[in-house]
Each structure stands twice: as structure tokens, then as C-alpha cells.
Design an enzyme around this catalytic site. Structure first.
Site, mmCIF file in Angstrom:
data_model
loop_
_atom_site.group_PDB
_atom_site.id
_atom_site.type_symbol
_atom_site.label_atom_id
_atom_site.label_comp_id
_atom_site.label_asym_id
_atom_site.label_seq_id
_atom_site.Cartn_x
_atom_site.Cartn_y
_atom_site.Cartn_z
ATOM 1 N N THR A 1 7.214 -32.097 39.704
ATOM 2 C CA THR A 1 6.190 -33.067 39.304
ATOM 3 C C THR A 1 4.943 -32.797 40.136
ATOM 4 O O THR A 1 4.965 -32.953 41.358
ATOM 5 C CB THR A 1 6.721 -34.492 39.554
ATOM 6 O OG1 THR A 1 7.926 -34.640 38.795
ATOM 7 C CG2 THR A 1 5.717 -35.549 39.135
ATOM 8 N N ALA B 1 14.884 -57.197 35.014
ATOM 9 C CA ALA B 1 14.219 -57.727 36.212
ATOM 10 C C ALA B 1 15.140 -57.542 37.414
ATOM 11 O O ALA B 1 16.364 -57.476 37.268
ATOM 12 C CB ALA B 1 13.905 -59.200 36.014
ATOM 13 N N CYS C 1 11.375 -40.903 43.068
ATOM 14 C CA CYS C 1 10.301 -40.537 42.140
ATOM 15 C C CYS C 1 9.279 -41.616 41.818
ATOM 16 O O CYS C 1 8.096 -41.406 42.019
ATOM 17 C CB CYS C 1 10.923 -39.980 40.877
ATOM 18 S SG CYS C 1 11.712 -38.408 41.258
HETATM 19 P P1 NAD Z 1 15.119 -31.839 46.115
HETATM 20 O O1 NAD Z 1 14.425 -32.151 47.383
HETATM 21 O O2 NAD Z 1 16.459 -32.406 45.801
HETATM 22 O O3 NAD Z 1 15.262 -30.236 45.995
HETATM 23 C C1 NAD Z 1 14.257 -29.318 46.266
HETATM 24 C C2 NAD Z 1 14.909 -28.010 46.756
HETATM 25 O O4 NAD Z 1 13.913 -27.002 46.905
HETATM 26 C C3 NAD Z 1 15.577 -28.149 48.134
HETATM 27 O O5 NAD Z 1 16.932 -27.741 48.030
HETATM 28 C C4 NAD Z 1 14.773 -27.194 49.039
HETATM 29 O O6 NAD Z 1 15.560 -26.575 50.025
HETATM 30 C C5 NAD Z 1 14.263 -26.208 48.018
HETATM 31 N N1 NAD Z 1 13.079 -25.444 48.456
HETATM 32 C C6 NAD Z 1 11.975 -25.866 49.100
HETATM 33 N N2 NAD Z 1 11.128 -24.840 49.290
HETATM 34 C C7 NAD Z 1 11.685 -23.752 48.747
HETATM 35 C C8 NAD Z 1 11.279 -22.390 48.598
HETATM 36 N N3 NAD Z 1 10.106 -21.958 49.060
HETATM 37 N N4 NAD Z 1 12.113 -21.534 47.971
HETATM 38 C C9 NAD Z 1 13.307 -21.967 47.513
HETATM 39 N N5 NAD Z 1 13.745 -23.239 47.611
HETATM 40 C C10 NAD Z 1 12.944 -24.117 48.214
HETATM 41 O O7 NAD Z 1 14.076 -32.186 44.960
HETATM 42 P P2 NAD Z 1 14.373 -32.698 43.452
HETATM 43 O O8 NAD Z 1 14.783 -34.107 43.485
HETATM 44 O O9 NAD Z 1 15.203 -31.694 42.736
HETATM 45 O O10 NAD Z 1 12.873 -32.669 42.886
HETATM 46 C C11 NAD Z 1 12.194 -31.470 42.620
HETATM 47 C C12 NAD Z 1 10.946 -31.809 41.827
HETATM 48 O O11 NAD Z 1 11.302 -32.377 40.562
HETATM 49 C C13 NAD Z 1 10.021 -32.840 42.466
HETATM 50 O O12 NAD Z 1 8.702 -32.513 42.141
HETATM 51 C C14 NAD Z 1 10.424 -34.145 41.806
HETATM 52 O O13 NAD Z 1 9.378 -35.085 41.787
HETATM 53 C C15 NAD Z 1 10.734 -33.678 40.405
HETATM 54 N N6 NAD Z 1 11.705 -34.515 39.657
HETATM 55 C C16 NAD Z 1 12.800 -35.020 40.298
HETATM 56 C C17 NAD Z 1 13.728 -35.772 39.574
HETATM 57 C C18 NAD Z 1 14.926 -36.396 40.229
HETATM 58 O O14 NAD Z 1 15.571 -37.223 39.611
HETATM 59 N N7 NAD Z 1 15.274 -36.060 41.450
HETATM 60 C C19 NAD Z 1 13.534 -35.970 38.194
HETATM 61 C C20 NAD Z 1 12.410 -35.408 37.578
HETATM 62 C C21 NAD Z 1 11.498 -34.674 38.333
HETATM 63 C C1 UGA Z 2 13.164 -41.811 37.009
HETATM 64 C C2 UGA Z 2 12.892 -41.655 35.500
HETATM 65 O O1 UGA Z 2 13.693 -42.573 34.745
HETATM 66 C C3 UGA Z 2 13.187 -40.238 35.014
HETATM 67 O O2 UGA Z 2 12.844 -40.085 33.650
HETATM 68 C C4 UGA Z 2 12.364 -39.270 35.865
HETATM 69 O O3 UGA Z 2 12.644 -37.929 35.511
HETATM 70 C C5 UGA Z 2 12.661 -39.470 37.336
HETATM 71 O O4 UGA Z 2 12.407 -40.848 37.705
HETATM 72 C C6 UGA Z 2 11.806 -38.595 38.180
HETATM 73 O O5 UGA Z 2 10.679 -38.304 37.839
HETATM 74 O O6 UGA Z 2 12.321 -38.178 39.204
HETATM 75 P P1 UGA Z 2 15.372 -42.167 38.485
HETATM 76 O O7 UGA Z 2 14.446 -42.331 39.636
HETATM 77 O O8 UGA Z 2 16.574 -41.304 38.617
HETATM 78 O O9 UGA Z 2 14.556 -41.603 37.207
HETATM 79 O O10 UGA Z 2 15.906 -43.607 38.126
HETATM 80 P P2 UGA Z 2 15.684 -44.740 37.026
HETATM 81 O O11 UGA Z 2 16.932 -44.926 36.280
HETATM 82 O O12 UGA Z 2 14.457 -44.526 36.243
HETATM 83 O O13 UGA Z 2 15.469 -46.014 37.978
HETATM 84 C C7 UGA Z 2 14.387 -46.078 38.871
HETATM 85 C C8 UGA Z 2 14.355 -47.416 39.567
HETATM 86 O O14 UGA Z 2 13.947 -48.438 38.666
HETATM 87 C C9 UGA Z 2 15.699 -47.880 40.150
HETATM 88 O O15 UGA Z 2 15.487 -48.426 41.439
HETATM 89 C C10 UGA Z 2 16.173 -48.954 39.186
HETATM 90 O O16 UGA Z 2 16.969 -49.930 39.805
HETATM 91 C C11 UGA Z 2 14.840 -49.542 38.748
HETATM 92 N N1 UGA Z 2 14.910 -50.197 37.414
HETATM 93 C C12 UGA Z 2 15.114 -49.454 36.299
HETATM 94 C C13 UGA Z 2 14.713 -51.568 37.308
HETATM 95 O O17 UGA Z 2 14.490 -52.266 38.332
HETATM 96 N N2 UGA Z 2 14.739 -52.157 36.067
HETATM 97 C C14 UGA Z 2 14.950 -51.435 34.935
HETATM 98 O O18 UGA Z 2 14.953 -52.035 33.842
HETATM 99 C C15 UGA Z 2 15.148 -50.056 35.046
#
Ligand code: NAD
Ligand code: UGA
Length: 413
Positions: free
Chosen positions: A117, A246, A254
Site C-alpha cells: 500500500t 458498532a 492497516c
Molecule cells: P509484513 O510486515 O507482514 O511483511 C513484510 C515483509 O517484507 C517482512 O517479512 C520483511 O522482512 C520483508 N522485507 C522488508 N524489506 C525487504 C527487502 N528489502 N527484501 C525482502 N523482504 C523484505 O507486511 P504485510 O502485512 O504483508 O504488508 C505488506 C504491505 O501490504 C503493506 O504495504 C501493507 O499496508 C499492505 N497490505 C497489508 C494487508 C494485511 O492484511 N496485512 C492487506 C493489504 C495490504
Molecule cells: C482491512 C481491510 O478490510 C482489507 O480489505 C485490507 O486489505 C486491509 O485492511 C489492509 O489494507 O491491510 P484487516 O485490517 O485485516 O483488513 O481487518 P478488517 O476485517 O477490515 O477489520 C479492521 C478493523 O475494523 C478491526 O479492528 C475490526 O474490529 C474493525 N471493524 C470492522 C469494526 O469495528 N466494525 C465493522 O463493522 C468491521
């Protein structure tokens, strides 16, 4: 196709394993040697239902060598973290490092796909970094990720949409081939729009939550039942019933960071996001709501024992990042309360009990923080007999059939 995924966190690992499941040849790379060593033994470093099983079914290569990783794939995904920096902006240092390595090691045409992101304009920054390293032809695609923790596998195998921002026909063809199984879900856009779609989706969902939380707070002053209200609103298909639960505010890795990053990106472009700033403000207040409710029942918390049921920011994950539990625990500790907490998955030091029964033992009050299904199965009559005072504050409107002898309060009713 041969695919490389750089970064094996929630997003990279799920993407890599699911692409392997779809029939691609996948190499996953991370700088974290321990993570890669565990993955080679089939152990996944995160709590994500179904992911380990899927890993055991598929043959992936794991590496800590960036050169090997870039050389391997015709499409290279970057899925590294973009944490919140000191200035509340997204910290792009990991993304920039991957772009630089891509430029250094790409010896033939490849597509660089960013899954992290990132603020609008990041793809152009990456393009510049890559060009400084090489004259080799390449293309850039912005492919934001929408998976949720806890349902990451389903979300990846059966996504609502696959957003692909690119200005290259060749990259479009490659990515269409890569996402063959979900071809009808693809939305092609320009690169900047794809980057903005990700932040606006998260900010919109966060706004829905803050909106319903404000209506819940209003109900507490006026009367009205927030669950009936959410139902009544949600039956309008334009509104939909999703994300209208709620509670005590949104947390996680995120929403909080992305809402703040979007506000900061706005400022950089001389734009002030009024609605999104309000979303953030309401959420900060909501995270301490349960504490203030508790104070109405117990004015002096010093020496009182408070049970917390659930700690993770939502159920089905061990993730504690920005969890409301942390705000509440801090406020309780400041007042001298003793915390007894139980969460089925969290590895946080706050998780100091091994069961809900242990956490509620001798407690002056129970706060339901995270709606883990097992908390609906508790024997509350038995729990009442072990508590000092039968007081339950339900932060998620989740508990059912709480016996009459309890003082029971929830949100927005
Ligand atoms: P994370 O912290 O779990 O994982 C990131 C990984 O990248 C780590 O294992 C780290 O060691 C590795 N890393 C860092 N620098 C590196 C490099 N130079 N080469 C190789 N590996 C390297 O992060 P995440 O939760 O998977 O999120 C990644 C991105 O996706 C973020 O931008 C986040 O906002 C976005 N995102 C996350 C979620 C989610 O639910 N976690 C959902 C949608 C989008
Ligand atoms: C959220 C988005 O739902 C994903 O689509 C997105 O990819 C991700 O962020 C990201 O960019 O990393 P996530 O953080 O895993 O996913 O969790 P959600 O299920 O969205 O919940 C987020 C928070 O909102 C939680 O704390 C949950 O308790 C709260 N929530 C959710 C509420 O308080 N009310 C609701 O009705 C729904």
C-alpha cells in the site's frame, strides 16, 4: 509462469502460496533468514487459517538472495511493508530498496508489480530508481492488495476485484495471463488511480465504522438500538450491511496507518481531507469508550481486578497492532488496576491467562474486547460465582444470554 515475490509477510506469503496453488512456479524471498528457514520446513510465521495447509500442497522455492529472486521471475511482486513513519507518512524505504535491487539484477524484460500500500506517485519514484540502475526494458504495475487477515486465503483465491494500474499493453497481457483464473475480476486503470483506489477503499471502510460508532454513541444519549439501526440501514443495497458493526473502534496494521498516510499525502498536495480526519478522530475516542463506561461503575480502579476477554484487533488473528485492547490496558494500568487477560491467539505479554475462566477469576469487571466465537460458549453462571462483582461490558455487542444477575452493558443500546 515464473513469479518472484519479495517480502513474505501477510501479503507476500499469501500471494506467493496462492499463485503456486493457481499453477505458477513461485519463488518467495525475504531478508528475514529465520522466516525463510521456517518456511522451508513448511512452518508459516503468521496465524492465518488455511495457509499452512496450502503451503504443504504446493512446491515453492524460498530464498534470502535478492539477486536469485529478481532473476527467477518474469513477473516480480514487491510486497514489503510500508509502516507508518514518525511523520505519519508511509515509510517507503523497503519499497525503494526492492526497486533498486530490481534495477540492479533484472537482466531481461520483467514486470515490476507493487502490491504494498503506497501513496500516489510511488510507482513513478520506483520507475526512476530502476532506471538509474539499468537500461534494460521493464514495466511497472500497481496491484494493490485487499485481503483481510484471518480470511487472507479466501480473499486471494476468490477476490472481489483485482486492480491493475499500468500504462503498458505488454504488462496487461502478462498480468491477464497470471490472473487467468480470476480474469473477469480484473479492473485495469492508470497507475495513479490504482494507488489511490487502495487508500480510498480503506479510508471509506474506516469511515463507515466511525460513522456507525457515532450513531451508536448518539443512541446511548437518546435511546435506540444500534443493531436494529444498522440492520435498517444495511437493508438498503446502496448502503449494505457490511462494516456497520458498532464497537470500540478499528485497529490493525492497516486502517489506522492508511487513514493517517492518506491525510498526510493530502497535505503534501495542499489538500485537507476533512471527512477522513474526522474518521480518525472519532476512532481515537472510541478506543477508550469501554474504559470510560467502566469508570461509571467503578470510580476508583486502583487495586481492582479487570478481566479482558480478547486482545487481538479482531478475532482469528494474533495481530495486536493498534488494537483497542492496548489503549484500554494502558488506561487501566495508569489507574492502578490489575489486568487479567485472555486471548486465544495473541502472543503479547498482556495475554497473562490461559483461559477465560482464569481471566475472570476474582474480577471486579469483565471487558469483552475481541469477539472470538469461543466467548459465546462460556458458562456465565459459573463465571459469576467466581467473580467479585458480576459486571460485563461488551465492547462488540457480541455476548448472548448473559444471566440476569449480571450488570451487562454493550455499545449503542
Ligand atoms: P509484513 O510486515 O507482514 O511483511 C513484510 C515483509 O517484507 C517482512 O517479512 C520483511 O522482512 C520483508 N522485507 C522488508 N524489506 C525487504 C527487502 N528489502 N527484501 C525482502 N523482504 C523484505 O507486511 P504485510 O502485512 O504483508 O504488508 C505488506 C504491505 O501490504 C503493506 O504495504 C501493507 O499496508 C499492505 N497490505 C497489508 C494487508 C494485511 O492484511 N496485512 C492487506 C493489504 C495490504
Ligand atoms: C482491512 C481491510 O478490510 C482489507 O480489505 C485490507 O486489505 C486491509 O485492511 C489492509 O489494507 O491491510 P484487516 O485490517 O485485516 O483488513 O481487518 P478488517 O476485517 O477490515 O477489520 C479492521 C478493523 O475494523 C478491526 O479492528 C475490526 O474490529 C474493525 N471493524 C470492522 C469494526 O469495528 N466494525 C465493522 O463493522 C468491521
Amino acid at each position: 509462469m515464473k513469479i518472484s515475490v519479495i517480502g513474505t509477510g501477510y501479503v507476500g506469503l499469501t500471494t506467493g502460496i496462492c499463485l503456486a496453488e493457481m499453477g505458477h512456479e513461485v519463488l518467495c524471498m525475504d531478508v528475514d533468514e529465520q522466516k525463510i528457514a521456517n518456511l522451508r520446513q513448511g512452518k508459516i510465521p503468521i496465524y492465518e487459517p488455511g495457509l499452512e495447509e496450502l503451503l504443504s500442497k504446493n512446491n515453492l522455492t524460498f530464498s534470502t538472495n535478492i539477486q536469485e529472486a529478481i532473476e527467477f521471475g518474469e513477473v516480480v511482486f514487491s510486497a514489503v511493508g510500508t509502516p507508518m513513519g514518525q511523520d505519519h507518512k508511509a515509510d517507503l524505504k523497503y519499497v525503494k530498496a526492492v526497486a533498486k535491487s530490481f534495477g540492479k539484477h533484472a537482466k531481461d524484460y520483467k514486470v515490476f508489480v507493487n502490491k504494498s500500500t503506497v501513496p500516489v506517485g510511488t510507482a513513478e519514484i520506483c520507475r526512476k530508481i530502476i532506471k538509474e540502475q539499468t537500461d534494460q526494458k521493464f514495466d511497472i504495475v500497481s496491484n494493490p492488495e485487499f485481503l483481510r487477515e484471518g480470511t487472507a486465503v479466501q480473499d486471494t483465491l476468490h477476490p472481489d476485484r483485482i486492480v491493475l494500474g499500468t500504462d503498458s499493453e505488454k504488462a496487461k497481457e502478462k498480468l491477464t495471463e497470471l490472473y487467468q483464473q480470476n480474469k473477469e475480476k480484473i479492473l485495469f486503470t492508470d497507475i495513479k488511480s490504482a494507488e489511490i483506489i487502495k487508500y480510498s477503499s480503506n479510508a471509506f471502510l474506516a469511515t463507515k465504522i466511525s460513522f456507525i460508532n457515532e450513531i451508536a454513541n448518539f443512541c446511548e444519549k437518546t435511546g435506540g438500538n444500534i443493531e436494529d439501526i444498522a440492520k435498517g440501514m444495511g437493508l438498503d443495497s446502496r448502503i449494505s450491511n457490511k462494516f456497520l458493526r458498532a464497537g470500540i473502534g478499528y485497529g490493525g496494521s492497516c486502517f489506522p496507518k492508511d487513514v493517517q498516510a492518506l491525510i498526510e499525502t493530502g497535505k503534501e498536495h495542499d489538500y485537507s481531507f476533512e471527512i477522513i480526519q474526522a474518521t480518525e478522530k472519532v476512532n481515537l475516542k472510541q478506543k477508550s469508550l469501554l474504559f470510560h463506561k467502566l469508570r461509571k461503575h467503578i470510580s476508583d480502579l486502583n487495586g481492582k481486578t479487570i478481566a479482558l476477554l480478547g486482545l487481538a484487533f479482531k478475532p482469528h488473528t494474533d495481530d495486536m497492532r493498534e488494537a483497542p485492547s492496548l489503549t484500554i490496558a494502558k488506561l487501566l494500568a495508569e489507574e492502578g488496576a490489575k489486568i487479567q487477560a485472555y486471548d486465544p491467539a495473541s502472543k503479547h505479554p498482556l495475554n497473562n491467562c490461559t483461559s477465560a475462566e482464569e481471566a475472570t477469576q476474582n474480577a471486579d469487571a469483565v471487558l469483552l474486547i475481541t469477539e472470538w466465537p469461543e466467548f459465546q460458549e462460556l458458562d456465565w453462571s459459573k463465571i459469576a460465582s467466581t467473580m467479585k462483582t458480576p459486571l460485563v461490558l461488551d465492547g462488540r455487542n457480541f455476548l448472548k444470554n448473559i444471566p440476569e444477575k449480571f450488570t451487562y452493558e454493550s455499545i449503542g443500546k
